[in-house]
Design an enzyme around this catalytic site. Structure first.
Site, PDB file in Angstrom:
ATOM      1  CD  GLU A 476      -2.725  -1.379  -0.018  1.00  0.00           C
ATOM      2  OE1 GLU A 476      -2.928  -0.401  -0.769  1.00  0.00           O
ATOM      3  OE2 GLU A 476      -3.145  -2.525  -0.281  1.00  0.00           O
ATOM      4  N   GLY A 624     -18.430  -8.853 -11.397  1.00  0.00           N
ATOM      5  CA  GLY A 624     -17.433  -7.917 -10.891  1.00  0.00           C
ATOM      6  C   GLY A 624     -16.816  -7.177 -12.065  1.00  0.00           C
ATOM      7  N   GLY A 625     -15.732  -6.496 -11.823  1.00  0.00           N
ATOM      8  CA  GLY A 625     -15.151  -5.679 -12.886  1.00  0.00           C
ATOM      9  C   GLY A 625     -14.093  -6.380 -13.728  1.00  0.00           C
TER      10      GLY A 625
END
Ligand code: ZN
Length: 703
Positions: A476, A624-625
């Protein structure tokens, strides 16, 4: 400047007032803001001229205002949730979505963008500015704005139908998952199950941990450990078969739905002028063509096949050693079980053993020292300088080595199940842009949210991290670096904005590699009591566990990616004498299950069962994508491994070489972000296009 009685969500400029914002501010703020933005958009539509100043800049202002207010609400919803905030968010979301749709489908703006691209001003624009114009046009066109009359109506009908079908598909999977349970009452039936699963199962059945009854379900926390640990082969088979045939029968049958989805996607793509849905999906991605993705997946498949076979042989041999009757004939429901037994035998360390070596303060110091060596940036704590949403949240500033400020970030490290969403993520607070400069700072500097969910401190003992939590923090933080180290001053494409979807994970996965570099690991580890670095023996085990069953894992990902791609792709080539078909024809006689079986024949070392219906629960691509985009996982991994290989080639233990290569990475991937095509950025860093060699080598699959 802001009045004390003003709504803090409407305060613009500076960072969000997390000390003041409350749920009751949301509705009045968003209503006021949307009314203003709606009026601004109406004016812009009437006055938009095909020039940068009169089209793109006002548009960026508009989007930025919305992002400042609505983005803060969304952020608080994920880190300081409450029933009041949720209700306020739900109440305002439809209006925000409606406004965003109006913005994205504005015909006057679309026309102005086209004129800008075709007009005299185009030649005077910088590459970053051209990317903004190009991608605005592309996104508008993919939303059907260029269509007229009947075609437009049909397109809109298809979009509505697809949205509805996807929702039904996902609901069927949920309902089918919920509908199946297996109740166990005899102690012999739970042989091998770990305590944590017994607790979960007893709780689900309202039973006792020791005496039962226990309920096994198809939810991952139940199903996964059951297959790994249950010594009852017959029960493993029952659970496995139930999992694989979810949502494939009766009222919850997703078979007809997925065929309809594929058919409508094909029609939609063709309305927009694409050959098929895969071509449409790739139009806005880094990967240049279906053929190129297929070539990459084939390379990975061929390289992993022997490893996958060897993994299976090893399990058979190990099961035989343990005198298991099924050794000669391992089936699907035996794989997870024996893989887990072999893992225990080979790498006998527990996650828990590593924790004392990774206290958060030590890990942060090591991470900041690493990025200073790599990128020449200095991270300093600035707690207390800005309002935060929880006392545990930290604030840091980043400057270059001359002390010039570059960016800042919040770090919210610990799990707070009561009001914080699970998982880890990086999000933008504000982006770099010269539009929002001030007399002191001509360019607004970027600020990021870094959110993790790791183990909280206990009393005076700091947060002791698992190795996985360390990797997540690196991951992250590096998404954050791409947002924060951008040098692009045009807000609509600075940082991660505009980075193609299949390239977004490049910096994040790149950074994870450093967790397996011995000297780096030594600097981020320090035993909480003694300060000692991670012992060499544990490091070696970590390293070898990284490549355990890498061939099998790679083959599985290739199987999913290829199945997805083939289902959304169709070509018919007429050769001399015969016609070759490739992919899936929604109007043809081959079913989607046939396509899956054909892909599995070359990607699965263990042939799927005849009644395998996993497509009926493949929500990534049907709800979903990830449609015609599942390959992105591997695509980005190839890029990130290859980027790390540039450092290996330069010499990981040569500080000068690491610093030199690090600056190159910073000046290309991190600085340019979405302002150029990602292939151009990658080639600028690497001096050539991406290669699979490094990923295969890191996975232990290189020959
Ligand atoms: Zn990521």
């Amino acid at each position: 400047m802001s009045q004390p009685n003003e709504n803090p969500l409407l305060q613009y400029g500076g960072l969000p007032r997390f000390d003041l914002i409350a749920a009751h501010h949301v509705e009045p703020a968003v209503q006021t803001l949307l009314a203003e933005l709606d009026a601004d958009l109406t004016v812009l539509e009437a006055t938009a001229r095909p020039t940068w100043d009169l089209l793109v800049e006002p548009l960026e202002r508009l989007q930025d205002h919305l992002e400042m207010t609505w983005g803060s609400v969304g952020h608080l919803l994920s880190v300081r949730n409450s029933p009041e905030l949720r209700a306020a968010h739900e109440a305002m979301q439809p209006a925000v979505v409606q406004f965003s749709m109006r913005l994205g489908q504005s015909e006057p703006l679309y026309r102005a963008f086209r004129e800008l691209r075709d007009g005299a001003d185009w030649l005077g624009l910088e590459p970053a500015q051209r990317r903004i114009v190009d991608s605005s046009l592309r996104d508008a066109e993919l939303s059907g704005i260029g269509l007229q009359g009947e075609a437009k109506e049909r397109f809109n009908v298809i979009q509505m139908e697809l949205a509805e079908l996807s929702t039904r598909f996902a609901n069927h999977v949920l309902d089918a998952t919920k509908a199946w349970t297996m109740d166990l009452t005899d102690v012999a039936e739970v042989a091998g199950l770990p305590k944590s699963l017994l607790q979960l199962a007893a709780q689900a059945a309202g039973g006792d941990v020791e005496r039962g009854p226990w309920r096994v379900t198809l939810d991952h926390p139940s199903f996964g450990p059951f297959l790994q640990h249950s010594r009852r082969r017959d029960l493993r088979e029952r659970v496995y078969r139930a999992f694989l045939t979810r949502a494939s029968e009766g009222e919850l049958d997703n078979g007809p739905l997925l065929r309809q989805i594929l058919k409508l996607r094909q029609e939609m793509a063709q309305l927009l002028g694409f050959a098929d849905y895969a071509a449409m999906s790739l139009h806005s991605k880094m990967a240049p063509s279906v053929a190129e993705v297929e070539r990459l997946l084939e390379e990975l498949r061929v390289a992993s096949w022997p490893g996958g076979q060897q993994d299976l042989e090893e399990l058979r041999a190990f099961a035989k050693e343990q005198a298991a009757p099924e050794a000669a004939d391992l089936m699907h429901w035996d794989i997870a079980f024996w893989a887990e037994r072999l893992r225990e035998a080979r790498y006998d360390f527990a996650e828990e053993e590593l924790r004392p070596y990774f206290p958060l303060p030590q890990v942060l110091d090591g991470l900041f020292a690493l990025v200073r060596r790599l990128f020449g940036i200095v991270v300093t704590a600035a707690d207390g300088e800005v309002p935060v949403w929880h006392p545990d949240v930290r604030f840091f500033r980043i400057a270059d080595e001359a002390g010039q400020p570059m960016a800042a970030f919040y770090l919210d490290p610990y799990s707070r199940p009561a009001d914080k969403r699970g998982g880890a993520w990086m999000n933008e607070c504000v982006g770099r842009s010269r539009l929002f400069g001030t007399p002191d700072a001509p360019v607004r500097l970027p600020v990021a949210y870094l959110v993790c969910n790791q183990t909280p401190p206990i009393g005076a003992i700091p947060s002791l991290m698992t190795f996985r939590e360390v990797e997540t923090l690196f991951h992250e933080f590096s998404h954050g670096l791409q947002h924060m180290l951008t040098t692009v001053d045009h807000g609509l494409t600075s940082g991660i904005r505009g980075v193609e979807w299949d390239a977004v994970e490049l910096p994040s996965q790149f950074m994870e590699n450093w967790c397996y570099h011995k000297a780096t690991l030594a600097s981020i580890s320090g035993h909480v009591d003694t300060g000692a670095a991670l012992p060499g023996e544990l490091f070696e085990k970590l390293l070898s566990a990284r490549t355990y069953r890498a061939g099998s894992d790679m083959l599985r990902q290739v199987m999913l990616a290829l199945t997805d791609l083939e289902l959304h792709h169709f070509v018919r080539e007429r050769g001399p004498g015969d016609t070759q078909e490739h992919g899936y024809d929604p109007n043809g006689s081959r079913t989607p299950f046939d396509v899956h079986r054909a892909v599995a024949a070359k990607t699965a070392v263990l042939t799927p069962l005849p009644d395998d219906r996993f497509l009926c629960s493949f929500t990534h691509i049907f709800a979903g994508g990830y449609a015609a985009g599942y390959y992105s996982y591997k695509w980005a991994e190839v890029l990130s491994a290859d980027a790390f290989a540039a450092f290996e080639e330069a010499g990981l233990d040569d500080p000068g070489a690491v610093a030199f290569t690090g600056r190159q990475f910073r000046d290309t991937v991190l600085a340019l972000g979405g302002s150029r095509h990602p292939m151009e950025v990658f080639e600028q860093f690497r001096g050539r296009g991406p290669s699979t060699a490094a990923l295969l080598r890191h996975s232990g699959l290189a020959r």
